[in-house]
Design an enzyme around this catalytic site. Sequence first.
Site, PDB file in Angstrom:
ATOM      1  N   HIS A 126       0.816  -1.225   0.000  1.00  0.00           N
ATOM      2  CA  HIS A 126       0.000   0.000   0.000  1.00  0.00           C
ATOM      3  C   HIS A 126       0.848   1.273   0.000  1.00  0.00           C
ATOM      4  CE1 HIS A 126       0.385  -0.111   4.517  1.00  0.00           C
ATOM      5  NE2 HIS A 126       0.387   1.205   4.352  1.00  0.00           N
ATOM      6  N   ASP A 155       0.148  -7.732   1.598  1.00  0.00           N
ATOM      7  CA  ASP A 155       0.478  -6.303   1.620  1.00  0.00           C
ATOM      8  C   ASP A 155       1.988  -6.086   1.662  1.00  0.00           C
ATOM      9  OD1 ASP A 155       0.010  -3.600   1.492  1.00  0.00           O
ATOM     10  OD2 ASP A 155      -0.339  -3.356   3.635  1.00  0.00           O
ATOM     11  N   GLY A 230       3.534   6.642   8.113  1.00  0.00           N
ATOM     12  CA  GLY A 230       4.938   6.783   7.732  1.00  0.00           C
ATOM     13  C   GLY A 230       5.760   5.595   8.202  1.00  0.00           C
ATOM     14  N   ASN A 231       5.281   4.884   9.238  1.00  0.00           N
ATOM     15  CA  ASN A 231       5.950   3.668   9.709  1.00  0.00           C
ATOM     16  C   ASN A 231       5.711   2.475   8.781  1.00  0.00           C
ATOM     17  OD1 ASN A 231       5.723   4.816  12.907  1.00  0.00           O
ATOM     18  ND2 ASN A 231       7.507   3.570  12.389  1.00  0.00           N
ATOM     19  N   SER A 232       4.744   2.577   7.898  1.00  0.00           N
ATOM     20  CA  SER A 232       4.414   1.454   7.001  1.00  0.00           C
ATOM     21  C   SER A 232       5.645   0.939   6.281  1.00  0.00           C
ATOM     22  CB  SER A 232       3.399   1.913   5.950  1.00  0.00           C
ATOM     23  OG  SER A 232       2.114   1.968   6.474  1.00  0.00           O
ATOM     24  N   GLY A 288      -7.582 -25.588  -1.314  1.00  0.00           N
ATOM     25  CA  GLY A 288      -8.720 -26.125  -2.064  1.00  0.00           C
ATOM     26  C   GLY A 288     -10.007 -26.216  -1.270  1.00  0.00           C
TER      27      GLY A 288
END
Length: 362
Positions: A126, A155, A230-232, A288
Amino acid sequence: MKTLQTIVIGFVAGLAGAYAFFSYQNEKIRREETAEFNNVANYEPTTDYRPTMVVPSGSSTLDNVDFSSAAQKVTPSVVYINSISQSGASYSYWDLLFNSGGQQTQVSSGSGVIFTQDGYIVTNNHVVESAEKIQVIYNKKAYDAELIGTDPSTDLAVLKIKEVNLPAITIGNSKNLSVGEWVVAVGNPFSLSSTVTVGIVSAKGRRINIVEDKFPIESFIQTDAAINPGNSGGALVNKSGELVGINTAILSRTGSYTGYAFAVPIDIAKKVVADLIKYGIAQKAFFGGEIAELDYQNAEKYNLKLTTKDYKGVLLEDLYRTSAAKNAGLRPLDIITKINDIEIDSKSAFEEEISYRSPGEK
């Protein structure tokens, strides 16, 4: 006279409408510019949480709680990422009156972790998914980064810069991480580079339904270390400075830190990163079938004659028509208690264990 009055009224009304539209556009752009972190603003748990229990690996005393060594070791391995895009038109009053307008450059910031000495960097999907250009800031120098691959289901994303002899982070083990254990978060919140915060592991195997993908994998490490926009993509490390997670989301009703944050376990990230570097896409192993929590609600729903002590494992809710699970002899409403020798007691634990596997692996 009436004609002049009509013209004046029309002009004033036009200016009022232009001003309202201009204000709306500016507010919209402002919101987009601040949306650089996955924020779980209205999270409500859908099922009872059952934690993954891990035997503590060491003493639980508060002696020697100095984190300076871990911070010093990790900080050089965490980089600043600028995600640059041309989106959202910029308007003035004259643009609105004369039907003109232009694109506005938007820059959102995040963090990344140096995974290898030859320039591979891990961050969140992201952080870079809307970028037309990605810039990595390391050691006061800006690098144009190549996007190697992304995996929306976890992500995660991998970047590459042209540099060698980089301080690659030491990879740890998230399976052995204990609830209550100290952890250190390193990143760039609010554009404040190389910020270090400390907390504990609050929970493991947390599923918060934030990953927007057809086959999401959520088994987050929950921590109370202060993490903000901002830590992402930054690092979550243990007290020894070993990487145990990639910081991804915050649980907040304000958009900033109010108590808990979530990180992708490094044991999940390691395989995804290796796949993205080698193949450009993540190699997913599909079981499955559809798995559900084995709890009181589902026991009632399917009329399962279980007692509380029988709620161990996960429920096989449905099978795909042609699948490995069906070919192996599994049937709907079977209860799965182990994968190989690993005990499974929640849907997130099941998904995490499957995420370690590759297609064709038994």
